[in-house]
Motif scaffolding. Structure first.
Motif, PDB file in Angstrom:
ATOM      1  N   VAL A 181      20.123   0.098  16.976  1.00  0.00           N
ATOM      2  CA  VAL A 181      20.758  -1.051  17.631  1.00  0.00           C
ATOM      3  C   VAL A 181      19.710  -2.115  17.945  1.00  0.00           C
ATOM      4  O   VAL A 181      19.910  -3.303  17.678  1.00  0.00           O
ATOM      5  CB  VAL A 181      21.506  -0.615  18.915  1.00  0.00           C
ATOM      6  N   LEU A 182      18.567  -1.694  18.494  1.00  0.00           N
ATOM      7  CA  LEU A 182      17.487  -2.643  18.815  1.00  0.00           C
ATOM      8  C   LEU A 182      16.966  -3.320  17.555  1.00  0.00           C
ATOM      9  O   LEU A 182      16.716  -4.531  17.538  1.00  0.00           O
ATOM     10  CB  LEU A 182      16.334  -1.930  19.525  1.00  0.00           C
ATOM     11  N   ARG A 183      16.841  -2.549  16.501  1.00  0.00           N
ATOM     12  CA  ARG A 183      16.379  -3.091  15.211  1.00  0.00           C
ATOM     13  C   ARG A 183      17.379  -4.116  14.680  1.00  0.00           C
ATOM     14  O   ARG A 183      16.989  -5.188  14.200  1.00  0.00           O
ATOM     15  CB  ARG A 183      16.194  -1.955  14.218  1.00  0.00           C
ATOM     16  N   ASP A 184      18.678  -3.793  14.759  1.00  0.00           N
ATOM     17  CA  ASP A 184      19.712  -4.719  14.302  1.00  0.00           C
ATOM     18  C   ASP A 184      19.671  -6.025  15.089  1.00  0.00           C
ATOM     19  O   ASP A 184      19.864  -7.103  14.531  1.00  0.00           O
ATOM     20  CB  ASP A 184      21.099  -4.092  14.431  1.00  0.00           C
ATOM     21  N   ILE A 185      19.391  -5.938  16.390  1.00  0.00           N
ATOM     22  CA  ILE A 185      19.265  -7.153  17.207  1.00  0.00           C
ATOM     23  C   ILE A 185      18.059  -7.957  16.738  1.00  0.00           C
ATOM     24  O   ILE A 185      18.150  -9.171  16.517  1.00  0.00           O
ATOM     25  CB  ILE A 185      19.146  -6.797  18.709  1.00  0.00           C
ATOM     26  N   ALA A 186      16.933  -7.287  16.568  1.00  0.00           N
ATOM     27  CA  ALA A 186      15.696  -7.968  16.136  1.00  0.00           C
ATOM     28  C   ALA A 186      15.869  -8.636  14.781  1.00  0.00           C
ATOM     29  O   ALA A 186      15.345  -9.729  14.550  1.00  0.00           O
ATOM     30  CB  ALA A 186      14.533  -6.975  16.097  1.00  0.00           C
ATOM     31  N   LEU A 187      16.613  -8.009  13.881  1.00  0.00           N
ATOM     32  CA  LEU A 187      16.816  -8.556  12.537  1.00  0.00           C
ATOM     33  C   LEU A 187      17.943  -9.586  12.471  1.00  0.00           C
ATOM     34  O   LEU A 187      18.176 -10.186  11.421  1.00  0.00           O
ATOM     35  CB  LEU A 187      17.095  -7.423  11.553  1.00  0.00           C
ATOM     36  N   GLY A 188      18.654  -9.772  13.580  1.00  0.00           N
ATOM     37  CA  GLY A 188      19.724 -10.773  13.613  1.00  0.00           C
ATOM     38  C   GLY A 188      21.073 -10.266  13.137  1.00  0.00           C
ATOM     39  O   GLY A 188      22.000 -11.056  12.960  1.00  0.00           O
ATOM     40  N   PHE A 189      21.211  -8.948  12.950  1.00  0.00           N
ATOM     41  CA  PHE A 189      22.500  -8.390  12.526  1.00  0.00           C
ATOM     42  C   PHE A 189      23.465  -8.279  13.703  1.00  0.00           C
ATOM     43  O   PHE A 189      24.678  -8.204  13.514  1.00  0.00           O
ATOM     44  CB  PHE A 189      22.331  -7.006  11.887  1.00  0.00           C
ATOM     45  N   ARG A 190      22.939  -8.206  14.909  1.00  0.00           N
ATOM     46  CA  ARG A 190      23.740  -8.166  16.138  1.00  0.00           C
ATOM     47  C   ARG A 190      23.270  -9.296  17.039  1.00  0.00           C
ATOM     48  O   ARG A 190      22.074  -9.541  17.147  1.00  0.00           O
ATOM     49  CB  ARG A 190      23.572  -6.840  16.878  1.00  0.00           C
ATOM     50  N   THR A 191      24.206  -9.940  17.676  1.00  0.00           N
ATOM     51  CA  THR A 191      23.889 -11.017  18.611  1.00  0.00           C
ATOM     52  C   THR A 191      24.042 -10.487  20.028  1.00  0.00           C
ATOM     53  O   THR A 191      25.052  -9.872  20.363  1.00  0.00           O
ATOM     54  CB  THR A 191      24.835 -12.217  18.403  1.00  0.00           C
ATOM     55  N   MET A 192      23.033 -10.716  20.842  1.00  0.00           N
ATOM     56  CA  MET A 192      23.122 -10.225  22.215  1.00  0.00           C
ATOM     57  C   MET A 192      23.342 -11.364  23.196  1.00  0.00           C
ATOM     58  O   MET A 192      23.013 -12.514  22.925  1.00  0.00           O
ATOM     59  CB  MET A 192      21.866  -9.428  22.579  1.00  0.00           C
ATOM     60  N   ARG A 193      23.924 -10.984  24.323  1.00  0.00           N
ATOM     61  CA  ARG A 193      24.096 -11.920  25.432  1.00  0.00           C
ATOM     62  C   ARG A 193      23.682 -11.210  26.708  1.00  0.00           C
ATOM     63  O   ARG A 193      23.852  -9.997  26.837  1.00  0.00           O
ATOM     64  CB  ARG A 193      25.527 -12.434  25.512  1.00  0.00           C
ATOM     65  N   ARG A 194      23.113 -11.969  27.604  1.00  0.00           N
ATOM     66  CA  ARG A 194      22.613 -11.416  28.856  1.00  0.00           C
ATOM     67  C   ARG A 194      23.780 -11.073  29.778  1.00  0.00           C
ATOM     68  O   ARG A 194      24.739 -11.831  29.893  1.00  0.00           O
ATOM     69  CB  ARG A 194      21.707 -12.448  29.515  1.00  0.00           C
ATOM     70  N   LEU A 195      23.679  -9.943  30.463  1.00  0.00           N
ATOM     71  CA  LEU A 195      24.628  -9.560  31.507  1.00  0.00           C
ATOM     72  C   LEU A 195      23.870  -9.652  32.822  1.00  0.00           C
ATOM     73  O   LEU A 195      23.018  -8.834  33.110  1.00  0.00           O
ATOM     74  CB  LEU A 195      25.151  -8.131  31.293  1.00  0.00           C
ATOM     75  N   GLY A 196      24.142 -10.655  33.576  1.00  0.00           N
ATOM     76  CA  GLY A 196      23.408 -10.879  34.820  1.00  0.00           C
ATOM     77  C   GLY A 196      22.961 -12.318  34.903  1.00  0.00           C
ATOM     78  O   GLY A 196      23.099 -13.093  33.959  1.00  0.00           O
ATOM     79  N   THR A 197      22.413 -12.676  36.032  1.00  0.00           N
ATOM     80  CA  THR A 197      22.069 -14.073  36.279  1.00  0.00           C
ATOM     81  C   THR A 197      20.622 -14.417  35.965  1.00  0.00           C
ATOM     82  O   THR A 197      20.311 -15.562  35.697  1.00  0.00           O
ATOM     83  CB  THR A 197      22.354 -14.437  37.747  1.00  0.00           C
ATOM     84  N   LYS A 198      19.738 -13.438  35.996  1.00  0.00           N
ATOM     85  CA  LYS A 198      18.315 -13.731  35.797  1.00  0.00           C
ATOM     86  C   LYS A 198      17.925 -13.600  34.334  1.00  0.00           C
ATOM     87  O   LYS A 198      18.296 -12.653  33.657  1.00  0.00           O
ATOM     88  CB  LYS A 198      17.450 -12.807  36.644  1.00  0.00           C
ATOM     89  N   SER A 199      17.118 -14.555  33.890  1.00  0.00           N
ATOM     90  CA  SER A 199      16.613 -14.527  32.519  1.00  0.00           C
ATOM     91  C   SER A 199      15.358 -13.647  32.454  1.00  0.00           C
ATOM     92  O   SER A 199      14.791 -13.265  33.473  1.00  0.00           O
ATOM     93  CB  SER A 199      16.283 -15.948  32.051  1.00  0.00           C
TER      94      SER A 199
END
Length: 104
Positions: free
Chosen positions: A14-32
């Protein structure tokens, strides 16, 4: 009937897919990522919920990873080396994931 836990290898994918752009992530929470500096940040990517540990603005480890079907990888500091999904990332994948975390 018990649910099988996620392996570090499955969470790594899953982490690899995010890094390669196959999965798009969004933050859950207010702090960056830069705002946290030292602590946890949770993101969601295609139904997967992943919590990372930010240690002085550096991706340190994957605290947890929950799959859409309810299986989970949970970090345990007593695990042997190589059982954290972040440790399985290549140097480029690790750097790319840190860059993406800083941008969400």
């Amino acid at each position: 009937m018990s649910v099988q836990p996620l392996t570090a290898r499955e969470a790594y994918q899953v982490l690899r897919d995010i890094a390669l752009g196959f999965r798009t992530m969004r933050r859950l929470g207010t702090k960056s990522w830069p705002d946290i500096y030292c602590g946890q940040m949770t993101v969601e990517a295609n139904g997967w919920v992943v919590t990372f540990y930010n240690d002085c603005a550096t991706l340190d480890y994957c605290d947890s990873c929950y799959s859409p079907d309810g299986r989970a990888y949970i970090f345990d500091s007593m695990q042997r080396y190589g059982t954290d999904p972040v440790e399985l990332l290549s140097t480029w994948e690790h750097a790319q994931l840190e860059k993406l975390l800083s941008a969400v």
